[in-house]
Design a protein around this motif. Structure first.
Motif, mmCIF file in Angstrom:
data_model
loop_
_atom_site.group_PDB
_atom_site.id
_atom_site.type_symbol
_atom_site.label_atom_id
_atom_site.label_comp_id
_atom_site.label_asym_id
_atom_site.label_seq_id
_atom_site.Cartn_x
_atom_site.Cartn_y
_atom_site.Cartn_z
ATOM 1 N N LYS A 194 0.826 -1.206 0.000
ATOM 2 C CA LYS A 194 0.000 0.000 0.000
ATOM 3 C C LYS A 194 0.863 1.260 0.000
ATOM 4 O O LYS A 194 0.532 2.250 -0.660
ATOM 5 N N SER A 195 1.970 1.220 0.706
ATOM 6 C CA SER A 195 2.826 2.398 0.823
ATOM 7 C C SER A 195 3.486 2.785 -0.493
ATOM 8 O O SER A 195 3.908 3.930 -0.668
ATOM 9 N N ALA A 196 3.568 1.824 -1.428
ATOM 10 C CA ALA A 196 4.272 2.079 -2.678
ATOM 11 C C ALA A 196 3.353 2.195 -3.881
ATOM 12 O O ALA A 196 3.803 2.500 -4.982
ATOM 13 N N VAL A 197 2.055 1.963 -3.691
ATOM 14 C CA VAL A 197 1.168 1.828 -4.851
ATOM 15 C C VAL A 197 0.654 3.165 -5.380
ATOM 16 O O VAL A 197 0.217 3.246 -6.513
ATOM 17 N N HIS A 198 0.703 4.230 -4.581
ATOM 18 C CA HIS A 198 0.168 5.515 -5.021
ATOM 19 C C HIS A 198 1.268 6.433 -5.516
ATOM 20 O O HIS A 198 2.126 6.863 -4.748
ATOM 21 N N GLY A 199 1.238 6.702 -6.814
ATOM 22 C CA GLY A 199 2.225 7.572 -7.427
ATOM 23 C C GLY A 199 1.707 8.088 -8.750
ATOM 24 O O GLY A 199 0.494 8.156 -8.975
ATOM 25 N N HIS A 248 -1.879 14.203 7.206
ATOM 26 C CA HIS A 248 -0.668 13.511 6.759
ATOM 27 C C HIS A 248 -0.966 12.401 5.744
ATOM 28 O O HIS A 248 -0.068 11.649 5.362
ATOM 29 N N LYS A 249 -2.220 12.285 5.295
ATOM 30 C CA LYS A 249 -2.571 11.276 4.304
ATOM 31 C C LYS A 249 -1.790 11.508 3.008
ATOM 32 O O LYS A 249 -1.548 12.643 2.595
ATOM 33 N N ARG A 250 -1.424 10.399 2.335
ATOM 34 C CA ARG A 250 -0.663 10.502 1.089
ATOM 35 C C ARG A 250 -1.504 11.120 -0.022
ATOM 36 O O ARG A 250 -1.003 11.894 -0.835
ATOM 37 N N THR A 251 -2.789 10.779 -0.078
ATOM 38 C CA THR A 251 -3.656 11.315 -1.130
ATOM 39 C C THR A 251 -4.765 12.171 -0.516
ATOM 40 O O THR A 251 -5.393 11.787 0.451
ATOM 41 N N TRP A 252 -4.967 13.331 -1.085
ATOM 42 C CA TRP A 252 -6.001 14.289 -0.683
ATOM 43 C C TRP A 252 -6.023 14.522 0.837
ATOM 44 O O TRP A 252 -7.047 14.366 1.490
ATOM 45 N N PRO A 253 -4.871 14.916 1.396
ATOM 46 C CA PRO A 253 -4.847 15.215 2.836
ATOM 47 C C PRO A 253 -5.726 16.410 3.175
ATOM 48 O O PRO A 253 -5.797 17.386 2.427
ATOM 49 N N GLY A 254 -6.427 16.314 4.299
ATOM 50 C CA GLY A 254 -7.240 17.424 4.784
ATOM 51 C C GLY A 254 -8.514 17.680 4.019
ATOM 52 O O GLY A 254 -9.213 18.665 4.285
ATOM 53 N N VAL A 255 -8.869 16.813 3.082
ATOM 54 C CA VAL A 255 -10.052 17.013 2.237
ATOM 55 C C VAL A 255 -11.250 16.294 2.861
ATOM 56 O O VAL A 255 -11.139 15.177 3.366
ATOM 57 N N TRP A 256 -12.423 16.936 2.824
ATOM 58 C CA TRP A 256 -13.650 16.305 3.293
ATOM 59 C C TRP A 256 -14.097 15.229 2.295
ATOM 60 O O TRP A 256 -13.935 15.398 1.076
ATOM 61 N N THR A 257 -14.655 14.159 2.823
ATOM 62 C CA THR A 257 -15.060 13.048 1.975
ATOM 63 C C THR A 257 -16.191 12.277 2.648
ATOM 64 O O THR A 257 -16.744 12.722 3.664
ATOM 65 N N ASN A 258 -16.542 11.132 2.063
ATOM 66 C CA ASN A 258 -17.582 10.287 2.650
ATOM 67 C C ASN A 258 -17.070 9.662 3.949
ATOM 68 O O ASN A 258 -15.934 9.892 4.368
ATOM 69 N N SER A 259 -17.897 8.853 4.572
ATOM 70 C CA SER A 259 -17.620 8.414 5.942
ATOM 71 C C SER A 259 -16.344 7.609 6.079
ATOM 72 O O SER A 259 -15.563 7.800 7.019
ATOM 73 N N CYS A 260 -16.120 6.669 5.167
ATOM 74 C CA CYS A 260 -15.013 5.740 5.339
ATOM 75 C C CYS A 260 -14.621 5.150 3.985
ATOM 76 O O CYS A 260 -15.487 4.863 3.162
ATOM 77 N N CYS A 261 -13.335 4.988 3.778
ATOM 78 C CA CYS A 261 -12.805 4.305 2.601
ATOM 79 C C CYS A 261 -11.708 3.355 3.059
ATOM 80 O O CYS A 261 -11.142 3.514 4.132
ATOM 81 N N GLY A 262 -11.395 2.382 2.223
ATOM 82 C CA GLY A 262 -10.324 1.475 2.587
ATOM 83 C C GLY A 262 -10.049 0.475 1.491
ATOM 84 O O GLY A 262 -10.645 0.515 0.412
ATOM 85 N N MET A 287 -4.054 14.198 -8.345
ATOM 86 C CA MET A 287 -3.801 15.347 -7.480
ATOM 87 C C MET A 287 -2.970 16.395 -8.214
ATOM 88 O O MET A 287 -2.380 16.129 -9.272
ATOM 89 N N GLY A 288 -2.897 17.572 -7.634
ATOM 90 C CA GLY A 288 -2.131 18.648 -8.239
ATOM 91 C C GLY A 288 -0.660 18.320 -8.404
ATOM 92 O O GLY A 288 -0.001 18.840 -9.316
ATOM 93 N N ASP A 289 -0.128 17.449 -7.531
ATOM 94 C CA ASP A 289 1.291 17.093 -7.626
ATOM 95 C C ASP A 289 1.535 15.906 -8.549
ATOM 96 O O ASP A 289 2.655 15.398 -8.651
ATOM 97 N N GLY A 290 0.464 15.429 -9.223
ATOM 98 C CA GLY A 290 0.601 14.330 -10.155
ATOM 99 C C GLY A 290 0.324 12.962 -9.574
ATOM 100 O O GLY A 290 0.285 11.969 -10.306
ATOM 101 N N THR A 291 0.115 12.873 -8.261
ATOM 102 C CA THR A 291 -0.207 11.588 -7.637
ATOM 103 C C THR A 291 -1.579 11.121 -8.103
ATOM 104 O O THR A 291 -2.539 11.890 -8.115
ATOM 105 N N VAL A 292 -1.672 9.850 -8.471
ATOM 106 C CA VAL A 292 -2.893 9.285 -9.033
ATOM 107 C C VAL A 292 -3.541 8.337 -8.025
ATOM 108 O O VAL A 292 -2.860 7.561 -7.360
ATOM 109 N N GLU A 293 -4.849 8.399 -7.935
ATOM 110 C CA GLU A 293 -5.642 7.390 -7.234
ATOM 111 C C GLU A 293 -6.457 6.672 -8.300
ATOM 112 O O GLU A 293 -7.091 7.313 -9.149
#
Length: 201
Positions: free
Chosen positions: A22-27, A55-69, A109-115
């Motif tokens: 998981k730590s390496a899959v988002h780029g 401190h989330k790798r993707t979309w830190p500090g952004v409001w979203t739905n209740s839970c993802c995983g 994301m703005g920095d090019g990180t893809v989800e």
């Protein structure tokens, strides 16, 4: 010894093809992988919104739905929903239902990180308040469903890209989330119907 969490990689047909840390899959070249989203409601029809930890790798500090995983390799998706609701929000939601079995999205994301996720969506109802885990959640708030959907659709409410794509599909299920019909699990991608049993890549 702590084992690094892996996610399940899938192909365009939704079939599991392996795993990756998981730590390496988002780029910049994030592969398609299995995930889920859950919308938690209370008895008043309010939806629980969460703000992603800063401190989330993707979309830190952004409001979203209740839970993802992400389901772990070999873990049924429903068990992953239960696990993450407990871990992220301190909620025991044993009664939840599948509502959007085939949802998927890709966002940059703005920095090019893809989800890039194949992400079935679930609805849960609880009768207790959340106890958010600060490692995952920066803040929570309950909002009436119609107020939330109006805010998202009008652009007045800034929300995560996956949530923004999910909301129109959820609106199409009907105005009352409590009355949404549960989706047929056969509509789930194969990787979510039959958990990956191979060894981590």
């Amino acid at each position: 010894m702590t084992h690094e969490e892996h996610v399940v990689l899938v192909n365009a047909e939704g079939e599991a093809i392996g795993t990756a840390p998981k730590s390496a899959v988002h780029g910049a070249d994030t592969p398609l992988h299995l995930a889920f989203s859950c919308y938690v409601f209370d008895g008043k029809g309010r939806v629980l919104l969460t703000r992603r930890a800063s401190h989330k790798r993707t979309w830190p500090g952004v409001w979203t739905n209740s839970c993802c995983g992400h389901p772990l390799p070999g873990e049924p998706t429903a068990e992953a929903v239960t696990r993450r609701l407990s871990y992220e929000l301190g909620l025991d939601a044993t009664g939840f239902e599948l509502v959007l079995p085939g949802f998927s999205y890709r966002a940059v994301m703005g920095d090019g990180t893809v989800e890039h996720e194949l992400c079935p969506v679930y609805r849960a109802v609880v009768d207790t308040d959340a106890r958010p885990n600060p490692d995952e959640v920066g803040a929570t708030r309950w909002m009436p469903w119609d107020e939330f959907t109006h805010g998202v659709m009008s652009g007045l409410l800034a929300i995560s890209p996956w949530c923004g794509e999910q909301v129109p599909l959820l609106i199409a299920l009907g105005p009352d989330p409590a009355a949404w019909a549960a989706a047929d699990p056969s509509g789930l991608p194969p990787a979510a119907r039959s958990p990956w049993q191979g060894a981590p890549a």
